[in-house]
Motif scaffolding. Structure first.
Motif, PDB file in Angstrom:
ATOM      1  N   GLY A 165     -65.860 -21.915  -3.125  1.00  0.00           N
ATOM      2  CA  GLY A 165     -64.868 -21.818  -2.054  1.00  0.00           C
ATOM      3  C   GLY A 165     -63.469 -22.269  -2.439  1.00  0.00           C
ATOM      4  O   GLY A 165     -62.546 -22.131  -1.643  1.00  0.00           O
ATOM      5  N   LEU A 170     -61.897 -18.084  -5.693  1.00  0.00           N
ATOM      6  CA  LEU A 170     -61.246 -16.862  -5.206  1.00  0.00           C
ATOM      7  C   LEU A 170     -60.592 -16.093  -6.351  1.00  0.00           C
ATOM      8  O   LEU A 170     -60.683 -14.861  -6.419  1.00  0.00           O
ATOM      9  N   ARG A 173     -63.251 -14.333  -8.351  1.00  0.00           N
ATOM     10  CA  ARG A 173     -63.763 -13.119  -7.700  1.00  0.00           C
ATOM     11  C   ARG A 173     -62.776 -11.964  -7.865  1.00  0.00           C
ATOM     12  O   ARG A 173     -63.178 -10.812  -7.978  1.00  0.00           O
TER      13      ARG A 173
ATOM     14  N   THR B 373     -58.012 -16.442   3.956  1.00  0.00           N
ATOM     15  CA  THR B 373     -56.770 -16.704   3.221  1.00  0.00           C
ATOM     16  C   THR B 373     -55.622 -15.907   3.856  1.00  0.00           C
ATOM     17  O   THR B 373     -55.856 -14.989   4.649  1.00  0.00           O
ATOM     18  N   ASP B 375     -53.971 -13.662   2.635  1.00  0.00           N
ATOM     19  CA  ASP B 375     -54.115 -12.228   2.345  1.00  0.00           C
ATOM     20  C   ASP B 375     -55.477 -11.683   2.801  1.00  0.00           C
ATOM     21  O   ASP B 375     -55.994 -10.718   2.242  1.00  0.00           O
ATOM     22  N   ARG B 377     -58.639 -12.672   2.750  1.00  0.00           N
ATOM     23  CA  ARG B 377     -59.934 -12.808   2.082  1.00  0.00           C
ATOM     24  C   ARG B 377     -60.756 -13.849   2.840  1.00  0.00           C
ATOM     25  O   ARG B 377     -60.315 -14.991   2.988  1.00  0.00           O
ATOM     26  N   LEU B 379     -63.195 -16.766   3.543  1.00  0.00           N
ATOM     27  CA  LEU B 379     -63.720 -17.868   2.741  1.00  0.00           C
ATOM     28  C   LEU B 379     -65.201 -18.049   3.071  1.00  0.00           C
ATOM     29  O   LEU B 379     -65.669 -17.551   4.100  1.00  0.00           O
TER      30      LEU B 379
END
Lengths: 272, 397
Positions: A165, A170, A173, B373, B375, B377, B379
């Motif tokens: 997380g 991020l 990914r 997020t 943008d 995404r 979480l």
């Protein structure tokens, strides 16, 4: 040929003066103030109007700022502010506050500058004037130096450990979609992700530079090291009241002196 | 020879070639300009058929941050994600400073946009009202005409007594405009912090006066609207602190000042910090179950029948913030908090999470309160709470 002259007559001169007054009245106080400023400039603003450098800090963010039970502050930002104040030859006072109040404290003149692990934020440039960065907390790859992994593109077909997380997760990914294959192993913490690399169960870990430096400090004998290039940047800087350029210059000069003398690195290495 | 006829002819030819190139350049520019009109249109946010929220958790609610969004599609996308999460209510901020930039000149376009999209997604809106426009705050130059120096600037939270009635008029205007659409309004935010008053010291009695004026104005505009007293910031700051006042003490003092007659429900902010959802509450401890201490005060002042709306709650999973937990703990504690509220807090009407998403990242630990997020995404917390609210099983790693 007759030359054009304006104002030629007394009547035209009076009309011109009246027009000027109408314009001034129409634009109101700002215009009056602007004209007045041309005649009488503002007195030089003192660098520290209260005679002391008032530093705002959110001391809930180790190792940059931590408050002990008795209110004593410590941390990288605390030491840095002390060093800057010493270089400037001024007295220092800390004001510990929550993150939400930091930028408002500059506007409301509660603090002169913020030393609080603040990332340079383009959206905040009306609220603060940032100094040059004193630390980069961006995401970085940690791996054994002889693996040839220096950037994310080198991880094609390999295994990457991340903190579940977190920003590294991020970012990993995102790279997973770009590379042919990238296996991501999420962990409960950055330290656990780094332990996995140490144990040989992943080729590298993608973590923030603070976690990486803290882990490497605790594992002094480890063969692992940080890749030379950061994957993402996260530059921390001091935020100064935007209307106080003299203070900004003084802090910037002090930071430059600390950087050149090696004192800044010494402070960073003390905590990270 | 410099001016030979041959050189002259060559210069003419070169000039002619240049004219050709210039003509071609102009044609290319024209084609380029035409192509610019052919570029894809920016994303549009067209209202689709009305949607409905499917959820197994009726307490679930999400605090959004939409009012600063410039692009309408981001408002729509955020609200779609709230619906997909399984939350049927949002808390959104409608700042006075944005909607009445000049006294009496209301500009509702952004509020209309948000509320229309929320309705379209089948979401209820709880509106938080606050933030003072420049015209209702002292100006730095008020230190004197043609000021000799800079005056003290004030933040958008600065509200002095001279403008309490102006704020109440804004509340009335908002309630009247969204009569039948927005049924709940919150009057101000965290009044126990001086930061929330632009660093002006304020007492519970003064906030009670703001609440009284706003309540009366709101009820005049729409007697059906539910007026929520402001949520306190959970804090242990002692009385006399320049930064704030203990939330429990502030609520007690409000009741003593007669606030009970001026609100229909109480908004509460509660964060778990480093504690699990079921950790015992205590007067000297900040955790999720502090709501129970707040409700005990309501009961003590014979006001326990009023509902409580938890308009901010949650855990933070930043790796370094001293009040954060690990990401898996954040997920588990958040889901546990719904089970606890269902089982032990019958007075809680909604349990709203702070926060779906920020318009731009803060690049510090507040980002670790978000579910999505900047943008868009999602979480892990989003995916797990969504699975919980929509009745799916999702194992933690």
């Amino acid at each position: 040929m007759r030359r054009f002259r304006f104002p030629a007559t007394r009547r035209q001169q009076i009309a011109l003066v009246l027009l000027g007054l109408v314009v001034l009245l129409a634009f109101g106080r700002p215009a009056l103030r602007w004209v007045w400023r041309l005649i009488v400039p503002l007195p030089a603003q003192p660098m520290l109007p209260y005679g002391v450098l008032r530093v705002g800090i959110d001391a809930s963010y180790p190792p940059f700022g931590v408050a002990a039970g008795d209110g004593t502050l410590s941390g990288l930002d605390v030491d840095l502010a002390r060093a800057v104040a010493e270089a400037m030859g001024v007295e220092l006072r800390f004001i510990n506050m929550g993150y939400d109040g930091l930028y408002d404290s500059l506007r409301a003149d509660q603090a002169d500058a913020l030393f609080s692990a603040l990332r340079v934020d383009p959206l905040r440039t009306n609220d603060a004037r940032y100094t040059s960065s004193y630390f980069d907390a961006g995401q970085v790859l940690v791996r054994a130096p002889d693996t040839g992994i220096d950037e994310m593109a080198d991880l094609d077909g390999l295994i990457l450990a991340v903190e579940f997380g977190a920003e590294g997760d991020l970012e990993a990914r995102r790279w997973q979609r770009r590379l042919h294959s990238l296996a991501i192993i999420p962990h409960e913490s950055a330290a656990q992700a780094l332990d996995t690399v140490q144990a040989g169960n992943a080729n590298a870990a993608l973590v923030d530079a603070i976690s990486a430096r803290l882990w490497l400090r605790e594992h002094a004998g480890s063969p692992l090291g940080m890749a030379p290039q950061y994957v993402t940047g996260d530059p921390y800087a001091v935020a100064v009241q935007p209307g106080n350029p003299r203070l900004w210059q003084a802090i910037e000069a002090a930071l430059g002196a600390l950087r050149n003398s090696g004192a800044l690195d010494e402070i960073i290495n003390r905590w990270l | 020879m410099i001016f030979s006829p041959r050189l002259w002819q060559e210069l003419r030819l070169a000039g002619s070639a240049w004219q050709d190139w210039r003509a071609w350049g102009l044609r290319l520019l024209l084609v380029g300009a035409l192509l610019m009109f052919l570029r894809p249109a920016p994303p549009r946010a067209v209202l689709g058929p009305p949607q409905a929220v499917v959820t197994f958790q009726s307490l679930l609610c999400m605090h959004t941050r939409l009012v600063d969004e410039v692009e309408e599609w981001k408002i729509q996308r955020s609200l779609q994600m709230v619906r997909d999460l399984g939350a049927d209510t949002i808390v959104e901020f409608f700042p006075w400073a944005y909607f009445e930039p000049e006294a009496g000149d209301f500009r509702w376009a952004q509020a209309d946009r948000i509320i229309q999209h929320a309705q379209n997604q089948g979401l209820q809106v709880i509106a938080r009202l606050g933030l003072v426009p420049a015209w209702a705050r002292p100006r730095p130059e008020d230190d004197g005409l043609l000021d000799a120096g800079r005056g003290q600037d004030t933040t958008l939270n600065y509200l002095d007594e001279a403008h309490y009635a102006d704020f109440a008029r804004y509340v009335a205007a908002f309630v009247a405009r969204y009569n039948g659409v927005v049924s709940h309004v919150i009057i101000w935010n965290e009044p126990n912090l001086t930061f929330e008053w632009g660093y002006r010291q304020i007492s519970p009695t003064e906030y009670t006066e703001v609440l009284r004026l706003a309540y009366e104005a709101a009820k005049t505009a729409n007697p059906e609207v539910v007026v929520l007293a402001a949520p306190m910031a959970p804090t242990l700051e002692p009385e006399g602190s320049p930064w704030g006042m203990n939330d429990l003490l502030f609520i007690e003092r409000m009741y003593e000042a007669g606030a009970a007659a001026h609100f229909d429900a109480l908004a509460v902010h509660t964060y778990g910090f480093t504690f699990p959802a079921d950790a015992e509450p205590g007067p000297d401890l900040l955790n999720f179950r502090r709501i129970e201490l707040v409700h005990a005060i309501m009961v003590r002042f014979d006001d326990g029948a009023k509902p409580v709306y938890v308009t901010e709650s949650g855990w933070n999973d930043h790796p370094r913030w001293t009040k954060a937990v690990r990401p898996t703990q954040r997920i588990a504690y958040t889901i546990d908090s719904y089970a606890w509220a269902e089982g032990h807090m019958p007075y809680v009407e909604k349990l709203c999470q702070w926060v779906l998403r920020y318009p731009a990242p803060t690049h510090s630990y507040p980002d670790n309160f978000t579910y999505v997020t900047a943008d868009f995404r999602p979480l892990p917390i989003y995916q797990y709470v969504q699975a919980y609210a929509t009745g799916q099983a999702l194992e933690l790693p």
